[in-house]
Write a protein that holds these residues in place. Structure first.
Motif, PDB file in Angstrom:
ATOM      1  N   LEU A  40       0.512  -1.189   0.118  1.00  0.00           N
ATOM      2  CA  LEU A  40       0.393  -0.034   0.120  1.00  0.00           C
ATOM      3  C   LEU A  40       1.249   1.183  -0.182  1.00  0.00           C
ATOM      4  O   LEU A  40       0.809   2.168  -0.636  1.00  0.00           O
ATOM      5  CB  LEU A  40      -0.456   0.031   0.820  1.00  0.00           C
ATOM      6  N   SER A  41       1.843   1.478   0.657  1.00  0.00           N
ATOM      7  CA  SER A  41       2.625   2.614   0.591  1.00  0.00           C
ATOM      8  C   SER A  41       3.246   2.805  -0.567  1.00  0.00           C
ATOM      9  O   SER A  41       3.555   3.114  -0.420  1.00  0.00           O
ATOM     10  CB  SER A  41       3.968   2.308   1.969  1.00  0.00           C
ATOM     11  N   GLY A  42       3.956   1.819  -1.192  1.00  0.00           N
ATOM     12  CA  GLY A  42       4.215   1.685  -2.198  1.00  0.00           C
ATOM     13  C   GLY A  42       3.557   2.606  -3.293  1.00  0.00           C
ATOM     14  O   GLY A  42       3.608   2.974  -4.086  1.00  0.00           O
ATOM     15  N   MET A  43       2.228   1.584  -2.844  1.00  0.00           N
ATOM     16  CA  MET A  43       0.725   1.991  -4.283  1.00  0.00           C
ATOM     17  C   MET A  43       1.335   3.561  -4.113  1.00  0.00           C
ATOM     18  O   MET A  43       1.152   4.323  -5.074  1.00  0.00           O
ATOM     19  CB  MET A  43      -0.241   1.340  -4.166  1.00  0.00           C
ATOM     20  N   GLU A  44       0.976   3.695  -2.622  1.00  0.00           N
ATOM     21  CA  GLU A  44       0.303   5.633  -2.670  1.00  0.00           C
ATOM     22  C   GLU A  44       1.504   6.017  -3.516  1.00  0.00           C
ATOM     23  O   GLU A  44       1.308   8.058  -3.904  1.00  0.00           O
ATOM     24  CB  GLU A  44       0.139   5.646  -1.121  1.00  0.00           C
ATOM     25  N   MET A  45       3.223   5.687  -2.932  1.00  0.00           N
ATOM     26  CA  MET A  45       4.066   6.975  -3.886  1.00  0.00           C
ATOM     27  C   MET A  45       4.607   6.678  -5.133  1.00  0.00           C
ATOM     28  O   MET A  45       4.806   8.058  -5.871  1.00  0.00           O
ATOM     29  CB  MET A  45       5.629   5.997  -3.030  1.00  0.00           C
ATOM     30  N   ASN A  46       3.564   6.225  -5.832  1.00  0.00           N
ATOM     31  CA  ASN A  46       3.512   5.791  -7.622  1.00  0.00           C
ATOM     32  C   ASN A  46       1.800   6.432  -8.019  1.00  0.00           C
ATOM     33  O   ASN A  46       1.699   6.097  -8.965  1.00  0.00           O
ATOM     34  CB  ASN A  46       3.368   4.244  -7.642  1.00  0.00           C
ATOM     35  N   VAL A  47       1.182   6.543  -6.877  1.00  0.00           N
ATOM     36  CA  VAL A  47      -0.170   6.322  -7.598  1.00  0.00           C
ATOM     37  C   VAL A  47      -0.140   7.534  -8.689  1.00  0.00           C
ATOM     38  O   VAL A  47      -1.356   7.688  -9.934  1.00  0.00           O
ATOM     39  CB  VAL A  47      -0.865   6.888  -6.458  1.00  0.00           C
ATOM     40  N   LYS A  48       0.601   8.516  -8.857  1.00  0.00           N
ATOM     41  CA  LYS A  48       0.310  10.067  -9.868  1.00  0.00           C
ATOM     42  C   LYS A  48       0.991   9.201 -10.671  1.00  0.00           C
ATOM     43  O   LYS A  48       0.266   9.303 -12.171  1.00  0.00           O
ATOM     44  CB  LYS A  48       0.732  10.730  -9.141  1.00  0.00           C
ATOM     45  N   LYS A  49       2.021   8.488 -11.037  1.00  0.00           N
ATOM     46  CA  LYS A  49       2.085   7.455 -11.912  1.00  0.00           C
ATOM     47  C   LYS A  49       2.003   6.247 -12.547  1.00  0.00           C
ATOM     48  O   LYS A  49       2.019   7.289 -14.018  1.00  0.00           O
ATOM     49  CB  LYS A  49       3.791   7.190 -12.099  1.00  0.00           C
ATOM     50  N   ILE A  50       0.960   5.959 -12.139  1.00  0.00           N
ATOM     51  CA  ILE A  50       0.054   5.151 -12.299  1.00  0.00           C
ATOM     52  C   ILE A  50      -1.245   6.095 -12.968  1.00  0.00           C
ATOM     53  O   ILE A  50      -1.213   5.193 -14.166  1.00  0.00           O
ATOM     54  CB  ILE A  50      -0.053   4.169 -11.263  1.00  0.00           C
ATOM     55  N   ILE A  51      -1.155   6.872 -12.871  1.00  0.00           N
ATOM     56  CA  ILE A  51      -2.385   7.780 -13.440  1.00  0.00           C
ATOM     57  C   ILE A  51      -2.314   8.471 -14.297  1.00  0.00           C
ATOM     58  O   ILE A  51      -3.119   7.587 -15.568  1.00  0.00           O
ATOM     59  CB  ILE A  51      -3.065   8.262 -12.476  1.00  0.00           C
ATOM     60  N   ALA A  52      -0.633   8.987 -14.718  1.00  0.00           N
ATOM     61  CA  ALA A  52      -0.133   9.376 -16.181  1.00  0.00           C
ATOM     62  C   ALA A  52       0.439   8.395 -16.876  1.00  0.00           C
ATOM     63  O   ALA A  52      -0.085   7.911 -18.098  1.00  0.00           O
ATOM     64  CB  ALA A  52       0.590   9.950 -14.982  1.00  0.00           C
ATOM     65  N   LEU A  53       0.613   6.636 -16.846  1.00  0.00           N
ATOM     66  CA  LEU A  53       0.810   5.503 -17.335  1.00  0.00           C
ATOM     67  C   LEU A  53      -0.520   5.575 -17.966  1.00  0.00           C
ATOM     68  O   LEU A  53      -0.689   5.531 -19.357  1.00  0.00           O
ATOM     69  CB  LEU A  53       1.288   5.104 -16.217  1.00  0.00           C
ATOM     70  N   LYS A  54      -1.509   5.460 -16.790  1.00  0.00           N
ATOM     71  CA  LYS A  54      -3.030   4.692 -17.555  1.00  0.00           C
ATOM     72  C   LYS A  54      -3.398   6.216 -18.780  1.00  0.00           C
ATOM     73  O   LYS A  54      -4.201   5.040 -19.211  1.00  0.00           O
ATOM     74  CB  LYS A  54      -3.871   5.398 -16.611  1.00  0.00           C
ATOM     75  N   ASP A  55      -3.161   7.156 -18.327  1.00  0.00           N
ATOM     76  CA  ASP A  55      -3.695   8.280 -18.944  1.00  0.00           C
ATOM     77  C   ASP A  55      -2.679   8.078 -20.428  1.00  0.00           C
ATOM     78  O   ASP A  55      -3.465   9.855 -21.240  1.00  0.00           O
ATOM     79  CB  ASP A  55      -3.803   9.749 -17.926  1.00  0.00           C
ATOM     80  N   GLY A  56      -1.892   7.435 -20.425  1.00  0.00           N
ATOM     81  CA  GLY A  56      -1.131   7.660 -21.797  1.00  0.00           C
ATOM     82  C   GLY A  56       0.000   9.200 -21.987  1.00  0.00           C
ATOM     83  O   GLY A  56       0.788   9.796 -22.715  1.00  0.00           O
ATOM     84  N   GLU A  57      -0.215   9.920 -20.754  1.00  0.00           N
ATOM     85  CA  GLU A  57       1.228  10.659 -20.587  1.00  0.00           C
ATOM     86  C   GLU A  57       2.507  10.371 -20.294  1.00  0.00           C
ATOM     87  O   GLU A  57       2.946  11.557 -20.809  1.00  0.00           O
ATOM     88  CB  GLU A  57       0.264  11.761 -19.085  1.00  0.00           C
ATOM     89  N   ILE A  58       2.324   9.649 -19.741  1.00  0.00           N
ATOM     90  CA  ILE A  58       4.380   9.396 -19.588  1.00  0.00           C
ATOM     91  C   ILE A  58       4.491   7.506 -20.165  1.00  0.00           C
ATOM     92  O   ILE A  58       2.977   6.775 -20.879  1.00  0.00           O
ATOM     93  CB  ILE A  58       4.806   8.744 -18.693  1.00  0.00           C
ATOM     94  N   ASP A  59       4.853   7.196 -21.027  1.00  0.00           N
ATOM     95  CA  ASP A  59       5.389   5.875 -21.409  1.00  0.00           C
ATOM     96  C   ASP A  59       6.078   4.865 -19.849  1.00  0.00           C
ATOM     97  O   ASP A  59       6.512   5.204 -19.533  1.00  0.00           O
ATOM     98  CB  ASP A  59       6.491   5.763 -22.412  1.00  0.00           C
ATOM     99  N   PRO A  60       5.302   3.319 -20.262  1.00  0.00           N
ATOM    100  CA  PRO A  60       5.436   2.583 -19.366  1.00  0.00           C
ATOM    101  C   PRO A  60       7.581   2.229 -19.187  1.00  0.00           C
ATOM    102  O   PRO A  60       7.934   2.644 -20.611  1.00  0.00           O
ATOM    103  CB  PRO A  60       5.365   0.822 -19.693  1.00  0.00           C
ATOM    104  N   ILE A  61       7.842   2.087 -18.588  1.00  0.00           N
ATOM    105  CA  ILE A  61       8.787   1.684 -17.843  1.00  0.00           C
ATOM    106  C   ILE A  61       9.204   0.159 -18.111  1.00  0.00           C
ATOM    107  O   ILE A  61       8.789  -0.248 -17.561  1.00  0.00           O
ATOM    108  CB  ILE A  61       9.983   2.193 -16.642  1.00  0.00           C
ATOM    109  N   ARG A  62      10.241   0.040 -19.178  1.00  0.00           N
ATOM    110  CA  ARG A  62       9.730  -1.552 -19.980  1.00  0.00           C
ATOM    111  C   ARG A  62      10.743  -2.769 -18.895  1.00  0.00           C
ATOM    112  O   ARG A  62      12.206  -2.501 -18.636  1.00  0.00           O
ATOM    113  CB  ARG A  62      10.105  -1.875 -20.984  1.00  0.00           C
ATOM    114  N   CYS A  63      10.735  -3.757 -18.632  1.00  0.00           N
ATOM    115  CA  CYS A  63      11.092  -4.562 -17.704  1.00  0.00           C
ATOM    116  C   CYS A  63      12.268  -5.713 -19.100  1.00  0.00           C
ATOM    117  O   CYS A  63      13.100  -5.891 -18.885  1.00  0.00           O
ATOM    118  CB  CYS A  63      10.763  -5.583 -17.280  1.00  0.00           C
ATOM    119  N   GLU A  64      11.632  -5.186 -19.914  1.00  0.00           N
ATOM    120  CA  GLU A  64      12.016  -6.149 -21.032  1.00  0.00           C
ATOM    121  C   GLU A  64      11.998  -7.674 -21.036  1.00  0.00           C
ATOM    122  O   GLU A  64      12.557  -8.811 -21.703  1.00  0.00           O
ATOM    123  CB  GLU A  64      13.533  -5.999 -21.448  1.00  0.00           C
ATOM    124  N   MET A  65      11.418  -8.268 -20.072  1.00  0.00           N
ATOM    125  CA  MET A  65      11.133 -10.045 -19.313  1.00  0.00           C
ATOM    126  C   MET A  65       9.552 -10.286 -19.447  1.00  0.00           C
ATOM    127  O   MET A  65       9.506 -11.420 -20.046  1.00  0.00           O
ATOM    128  CB  MET A  65      11.942  -9.756 -18.360  1.00  0.00           C
TER     129      MET A  65
END
Length: 122
Positions: free
Chosen positions: A45-70
């Motif tokens: 939950l604490s990890g999610m709270e720290m990344n929620v803005k990034k997750i929303i921006a990713l969902k909205d197509g504002e940023i590209d995902p950081i790929r693991c390539e795996m």
């Protein structure tokens, strides 16, 4: 699982334990009930709270995902840019040579959840 627990907590004020009912795919299945420790849920939950803005921006197509390539998603959406060489031991070597698009530390692939560090996959 964490999201469901948090929705219940918001609506009822109770933080209920989380269990997984698991069964193997063997001819004679093995079954278990697995309780996820609350400390793990709280850490997530604490990890999610720290990344929620990034997750929303990713969902909205504002940023590209950081790929693991795996993971399957990264493999399915992979774009070939450069040839690889036969003496390359594995994908980690490629990552260390800078053929990935890891631009900052986030901690986990936002598509598959696999951990990575600034050098690539852990």
């Amino acid at each position: 699982m964490l999201v469901y627990q948090e929705i219940v907590r918001i609506n009822t004020g109770e933080k209920l334990p989380f269990f997984i009912a698991a069964a193997s795919k063997e001819k004679e299945p093995d079954i278990e009930i697995i309780q996820i420790p609350q400390e793990w849920m709280d850490d997530c939950l604490s990890g999610m709270e720290m990344n929620v803005k990034k997750i929303i921006a990713l969902k909205d197509g504002e940023i590209d995902p950081i790929r693991c390539e795996m993971c399957d998603w990264c493999k399915r959406t992979k774009v070939l840019k450069n040839p690889i060489y036969p003496d390359t031991a594995d994908r980690r070597d490629l990552m260390e040579k800078g053929d990935t698009v890891v631009t900052e530390y986030v901690g986990y692939c936002l598509m598959c959840g696999k951990p990575y560090n600034i050098e690539g996959i852990i």
